[in-house]
Design an enzyme around this catalytic site. Structure first.
Site, PDB file in Angstrom:
ATOM      1  N   SER A 117      19.337 -48.150  34.430  1.00  0.00           N
ATOM      2  CA  SER A 117      18.300 -47.252  33.893  1.00  0.00           C
ATOM      3  C   SER A 117      16.902 -47.784  34.174  1.00  0.00           C
ATOM      4  O   SER A 117      15.920 -47.233  33.692  1.00  0.00           O
ATOM      5  CB  SER A 117      18.512 -47.063  32.385  1.00  0.00           C
ATOM      6  OG  SER A 117      18.586 -48.312  31.722  1.00  0.00           O
TER       7      SER A 117
ATOM      8  N   ASN B 166      21.520 -52.755  21.891  1.00  0.00           N
ATOM      9  CA  ASN B 166      21.571 -51.478  21.170  1.00  0.00           C
ATOM     10  C   ASN B 166      20.426 -51.343  20.170  1.00  0.00           C
ATOM     11  O   ASN B 166      19.794 -50.295  20.083  1.00  0.00           O
ATOM     12  CB  ASN B 166      22.920 -51.322  20.451  1.00  0.00           C
ATOM     13  CG  ASN B 166      24.067 -51.243  21.442  1.00  0.00           C
ATOM     14  OD1 ASN B 166      23.844 -51.167  22.649  1.00  0.00           O
ATOM     15  ND2 ASN B 166      25.292 -51.274  20.936  1.00  0.00           N
TER      16      ASN B 166
ATOM     17  N   THR C 192      -0.684  -4.748  19.082  1.00  0.00           N
ATOM     18  CA  THR C 192       0.713  -4.965  18.710  1.00  0.00           C
ATOM     19  C   THR C 192       1.510  -4.204  19.775  1.00  0.00           C
ATOM     20  O   THR C 192       1.034  -3.171  20.262  1.00  0.00           O
ATOM     21  CB  THR C 192       1.056  -4.414  17.297  1.00  0.00           C
ATOM     22  OG1 THR C 192       0.797  -3.011  17.291  1.00  0.00           O
ATOM     23  CG2 THR C 192       0.232  -5.086  16.209  1.00  0.00           C
ATOM     24  N   HIS C 193       2.641  -4.715  20.137  1.00  0.00           N
ATOM     25  CA  HIS C 193       3.442  -4.122  21.227  1.00  0.00           C
ATOM     26  C   HIS C 193       2.634  -4.010  22.523  1.00  0.00           C
ATOM     27  O   HIS C 193       2.899  -3.144  23.351  1.00  0.00           O
ATOM     28  CB  HIS C 193       3.969  -2.734  20.852  1.00  0.00           C
ATOM     29  CG  HIS C 193       4.584  -2.661  19.495  1.00  0.00           C
ATOM     30  ND1 HIS C 193       5.922  -2.891  19.262  1.00  0.00           N
ATOM     31  CD2 HIS C 193       4.034  -2.412  18.285  1.00  0.00           C
ATOM     32  CE1 HIS C 193       6.171  -2.775  17.961  1.00  0.00           C
ATOM     33  NE2 HIS C 193       5.030  -2.489  17.345  1.00  0.00           N
TER      34      HIS C 193
ATOM     35  N   SER D 290      -4.877 -17.254  47.720  1.00  0.00           N
ATOM     36  CA  SER D 290      -3.613 -16.959  48.393  1.00  0.00           C
ATOM     37  C   SER D 290      -3.757 -17.336  49.857  1.00  0.00           C
ATOM     38  O   SER D 290      -4.844 -17.275  50.422  1.00  0.00           O
ATOM     39  CB  SER D 290      -3.320 -15.464  48.253  1.00  0.00           C
ATOM     40  OG  SER D 290      -2.535 -15.019  49.337  1.00  0.00           O
TER      41      SER D 290
ATOM     42  N   LYS E 221      -7.528 -12.794  46.681  1.00  0.00           N
ATOM     43  CA  LYS E 221      -6.805 -13.270  45.502  1.00  0.00           C
ATOM     44  C   LYS E 221      -7.443 -14.467  44.798  1.00  0.00           C
ATOM     45  O   LYS E 221      -8.004 -15.354  45.436  1.00  0.00           O
ATOM     46  CB  LYS E 221      -5.369 -13.670  45.892  1.00  0.00           C
ATOM     47  CG  LYS E 221      -4.454 -12.507  46.168  1.00  0.00           C
ATOM     48  CD  LYS E 221      -4.223 -11.585  44.982  1.00  0.00           C
ATOM     49  CE  LYS E 221      -3.235 -12.132  44.002  1.00  0.00           C
ATOM     50  NZ  LYS E 221      -1.873 -12.149  44.529  1.00  0.00           N
TER      51      LYS E 221
ATOM     52  N   ASN F 213      -5.766 -16.677  41.760  1.00  0.00           N
ATOM     53  CA  ASN F 213      -4.544 -16.702  40.949  1.00  0.00           C
ATOM     54  C   ASN F 213      -4.617 -17.706  39.796  1.00  0.00           C
ATOM     55  O   ASN F 213      -5.081 -18.830  39.989  1.00  0.00           O
ATOM     56  CB  ASN F 213      -3.342 -17.061  41.835  1.00  0.00           C
ATOM     57  CG  ASN F 213      -3.085 -16.015  42.897  1.00  0.00           C
ATOM     58  OD1 ASN F 213      -3.344 -14.828  42.680  1.00  0.00           O
ATOM     59  ND2 ASN F 213      -2.601 -16.448  44.049  1.00  0.00           N
TER      60      ASN F 213
ATOM     61  N   GLU G 186       0.309 -20.087  34.783  1.00  0.00           N
ATOM     62  CA  GLU G 186       1.680 -19.727  35.165  1.00  0.00           C
ATOM     63  C   GLU G 186       2.577 -20.965  35.158  1.00  0.00           C
ATOM     64  O   GLU G 186       3.726 -20.917  34.742  1.00  0.00           O
ATOM     65  CB  GLU G 186       1.688 -19.073  36.546  1.00  0.00           C
ATOM     66  CG  GLU G 186       1.072 -17.686  36.535  1.00  0.00           C
ATOM     67  CD  GLU G 186       0.850 -17.158  37.936  1.00  0.00           C
ATOM     68  OE1 GLU G 186       1.794 -17.136  38.739  1.00  0.00           O
ATOM     69  OE2 GLU G 186      -0.297 -16.765  38.239  1.00  0.00           O
TER      70      GLU G 186
ATOM     71  N   TYR H   9      26.700 -46.769  19.037  1.00  0.00           N
ATOM     72  CA  TYR H   9      26.099 -46.551  20.361  1.00  0.00           C
ATOM     73  C   TYR H   9      27.143 -46.121  21.384  1.00  0.00           C
ATOM     74  O   TYR H   9      28.270 -46.595  21.394  1.00  0.00           O
ATOM     75  CB  TYR H   9      25.416 -47.845  20.856  1.00  0.00           C
ATOM     76  CG  TYR H   9      24.822 -47.697  22.238  1.00  0.00           C
ATOM     77  CD1 TYR H   9      23.554 -47.179  22.403  1.00  0.00           C
ATOM     78  CD2 TYR H   9      25.547 -48.041  23.380  1.00  0.00           C
ATOM     79  CE1 TYR H   9      23.004 -47.012  23.672  1.00  0.00           C
ATOM     80  CE2 TYR H   9      25.011 -47.872  24.650  1.00  0.00           C
ATOM     81  CZ  TYR H   9      23.744 -47.361  24.791  1.00  0.00           C
ATOM     82  OH  TYR H   9      23.209 -47.195  26.045  1.00  0.00           O
TER      83      TYR H   9
ATOM     84  N   GLN I 166      21.846 -43.343  26.842  1.00  0.00           N
ATOM     85  CA  GLN I 166      20.857 -43.776  27.830  1.00  0.00           C
ATOM     86  C   GLN I 166      20.140 -42.562  28.442  1.00  0.00           C
ATOM     87  O   GLN I 166      19.031 -42.667  28.940  1.00  0.00           O
ATOM     88  CB  GLN I 166      21.557 -44.594  28.926  1.00  0.00           C
ATOM     89  CG  GLN I 166      20.653 -45.064  30.032  1.00  0.00           C
ATOM     90  CD  GLN I 166      21.304 -46.149  30.880  1.00  0.00           C
ATOM     91  OE1 GLN I 166      21.439 -47.282  30.436  1.00  0.00           O
ATOM     92  NE2 GLN I 166      21.732 -45.791  32.078  1.00  0.00           N
TER      93      GLN I 166
ATOM     94  N   LYS J  86      16.312 -40.929  27.481  1.00  0.00           N
ATOM     95  CA  LYS J  86      14.975 -41.272  27.953  1.00  0.00           C
ATOM     96  C   LYS J  86      14.405 -40.279  28.946  1.00  0.00           C
ATOM     97  O   LYS J  86      13.280 -39.801  28.784  1.00  0.00           O
ATOM     98  CB  LYS J  86      14.959 -42.679  28.535  1.00  0.00           C
ATOM     99  CG  LYS J  86      15.035 -43.728  27.461  1.00  0.00           C
ATOM    100  CD  LYS J  86      15.385 -45.082  28.005  1.00  0.00           C
ATOM    101  CE  LYS J  86      16.283 -45.828  27.061  1.00  0.00           C
ATOM    102  NZ  LYS J  86      17.603 -45.191  26.837  1.00  0.00           N
TER     103      LYS J  86
HETATM  104  N1  ARG Z   1      19.929 -49.126  29.012  1.00  0.00           N
HETATM  105  C1  ARG Z   1      20.627 -48.909  27.797  1.00  0.00           C
HETATM  106  C2  ARG Z   1      20.162 -47.601  27.162  1.00  0.00           C
HETATM  107  O1  ARG Z   1      19.142 -47.126  27.529  1.00  0.00           O
HETATM  108  C3  ARG Z   1      20.366 -50.014  26.842  1.00  0.00           C
HETATM  109  C4  ARG Z   1      21.418 -50.211  25.837  1.00  0.00           C
HETATM  110  C5  ARG Z   1      22.662 -50.720  26.484  1.00  0.00           C
HETATM  111  N2  ARG Z   1      23.674 -51.033  25.541  1.00  0.00           N
HETATM  112  C6  ARG Z   1      24.923 -51.216  25.885  1.00  0.00           C
HETATM  113  N3  ARG Z   1      25.767 -51.466  24.934  1.00  0.00           N
HETATM  114  N4  ARG Z   1      25.340 -51.054  27.120  1.00  0.00           N
HETATM  115  O2  ARG Z   1      20.810 -47.033  26.328  1.00  0.00           O
END
Ligand code: ARG
Length: 462
Positions: free
Chosen positions: A24, A111, A156-157, A278, A284, A286, A291, A318, A323, A326
């Site tokens: 990660s 964790n 409205t509408h 455009s 144009k 835009n 958008e 966990y 993971q 993120k």
């Molecule tokens: N890169 C992991 C995550 O974002 C970190 C935690 C990893 N924990 C584990 N027991 N493998 O979740």
């Protein structure tokens, strides 16, 4: 031989495909500052409680500060082979310090480490987003201030309904954004709990001091259950949902700007610096920014959905699924910041075509309610007044005219309650000014709205 930091049980080198799949670092490296700050607090606590030797704890802290400096100055690039940011920092520390580095992870698991880092990272982000929302509200207040008398049709509408002012319309968005700030603040408060010490799931046997770490890192309190501390991501979901709602507001606003800048409306003109041309049609101009905001709203909803679905079937505590939190939550936060950053100057440079707003308000019978109210004030029951006015409107449409242009005889042919003062009563300005209840579009009322919005953006809850 497996060369991972967790090697020991395993006798084989990890398949390179699994390594890439598992890693990660490409997206969690952005949490390096929080990771290092968390580790420094942890090391300090380990030293103070005697879990590790004080001198070693100081060495670790120095080493971590050096790593932070080196990352910030670009001397230390992230290793794409690393499993994640936590492993990267720890292995770099061990490379630099030897045995002392190996002691950092005492009484800790990745964790609770990742649960800490992500909370710290998102808290920092919320502290950046709230002032941006406040800035946008400030721009709305400025626009409203100078348009207290700018009459436009309220819809409205998407049908012309009753007259309002551009100021009133702007302040409607200000209210939505004020609630958005509230949602970010609430989210912040709930995520402001320090999870370190939860360990992998069942805390630790070492005599650690969680409250010390909590106070070093400036958290409000500690998490109260170690399984919960490492295994929920509700705070990510809550943030993504606050962001989604904010994006929904920006998207509706964008949609209006798109409509208003069309030739069909022409209520506004975007500054040339915020509109595109455009490649084929020379005429144009835009509204791409708006958008894109509308489009990106869908993408942020996708992030929220990713998080909800990712979490729904994971048993405690966990699981590696988590993971995936993120990329989704980072994307949501990056996107909303990008949108706000562009939307704010676009809005503050937008030009208003007040005459077009006024002309639009003069068509479409948006003073019909006021005409009916006039008759009510002269003693007719509302339903009768409504019917008489409706008949007058139909008469106007048939004859290609509007209520305020009818002769007094035409009015009186429908009801003898009509008098010369009807013209004053159904003037657009009167229609707006008479709606001076709290929350209404009359300039005095909108001034109050502006004042209270300005107060709200002054306070610094976080
Ligand atoms: N890169 C992991 C995550 O974002 C970190 C935690 C990893 N924990 C584990 N027991 N493998 O979740």
């Amino acid at each position: 031989m497996n060369n991972k930091m967790w090697a020991g049980r395993s006798s084989k080198e990890l398949d390179s495909r699994v390594n890439d799949f598992n890693s990660s670092i490409s997206f969690d490296s952005r949490m390096y500052r929080q990771d290092i700050k968390g580790s420094i607090a942890h090391a300090e606590m380990l030293g103070d409680t005697g879990v590790i030797d004080k001198a070693e704890s100081l060495k670790i802290i120095d080493g971590l500060k050096g790593i932070l400096d080196d990352i910030e100055s670009g001397r230390l690039p992230f290793n794409p082979e690393a499993e994640d940011i936590h492993m990267f920092v720890e292995s770099e520390l061990t490379k630099r310090l030897g045995d002392a580095g190996k002691r950092l992870h005492t009484a800790r698991s990745r964790n609770d480490q990742v649960a800490l880092d992500i909370r710290m990272y998102l808290k920092d982000e919320i502290r950046e987003v709230i002032p941006m929302i406040k800035e946008l509200i400030g721009v709305l207040c400025d626009i409203a201030d100078s348009n207290l008398d700018t009459v436009m049709p309220g819809y409205t509408h998407l049908q012309r309904a009753q007259p309002i002012t551009f100021a009133h319309h702007m302040m409607a968005y200000a209210q939505m954004l004020i609630r958005d700030i509230g949602r970010f603040e609430d989210t912040y408060k709930r995520m402001d709990k320090m999870p370190l010490g939860s360990g992998a799931l069942a805390s630790t046997t070492y005599p650690i001091d969680r409250r010390q770490v909590c106070s070093i890192l400036g958290f409000d309190d500690i998490t109260e259950n170690s399984l919960d501390g490492v295994s929920d991501r509700d705070f990510c979901i809550e943030l993504a949902s606050a962001i989604s709602i904010l994006m929904m507001h920006l998207s509706r606003f964008s949609e209006e700007i798109i409509l208003w800048s069309s030739w069909e409306f022409k209520f506004i003109e975007l500054d040339d610096a915020y509109a595109t041309g455009s490649s084929i049609m020379p005429q144009k101009k835009n509204p791409d920014v708006t958008e894109l905001i509308r489009g990106k709203t869908g993408r942020v909803y996708g992030d929220l959905n990713t998080l909800l679905v990712m979490m729904k079937g994971t048993p405690l505590a966990y699981n590696k699924d988590m993971q995936e939190d993120k990329e989704a939550v980072f994307d949501a936060i990056d996107t909303v910041k990008l949108c706000l950053k562009t939307f704010i100057p676009m809005l503050s440079t937008m030009e208003l075509y007040k005459d077009n707003m006024k002309n639009a308000a003069a068509k479409g019978f948006i003073n019909a309610t006021d005409c009916a109210d006039y008759l009510v004030k002269k003693g007719l029951p509302f339903r009768d007044a409504y019917k008489i006015t409706g008949t007058l409107v139909a008469y106007c449409i048939k004859n290609g005219t509007v209520l305020e242009k009818l002769g007094i005889d035409e009015f009186r042919s429908m009801s003898d309650k009509f008098d010369e003062d009807v013209y004053e009563a159904i003037k657009l300005e009167t229609c707006v000014n008479m709606r001076n209840v709290e929350g209404g579009p009359a300039p005095e009322s909108v001034k109050k709205q502006i004042k209270s919005a300005r107060e709200r953006i002054k306070d610094t809850n976080l």
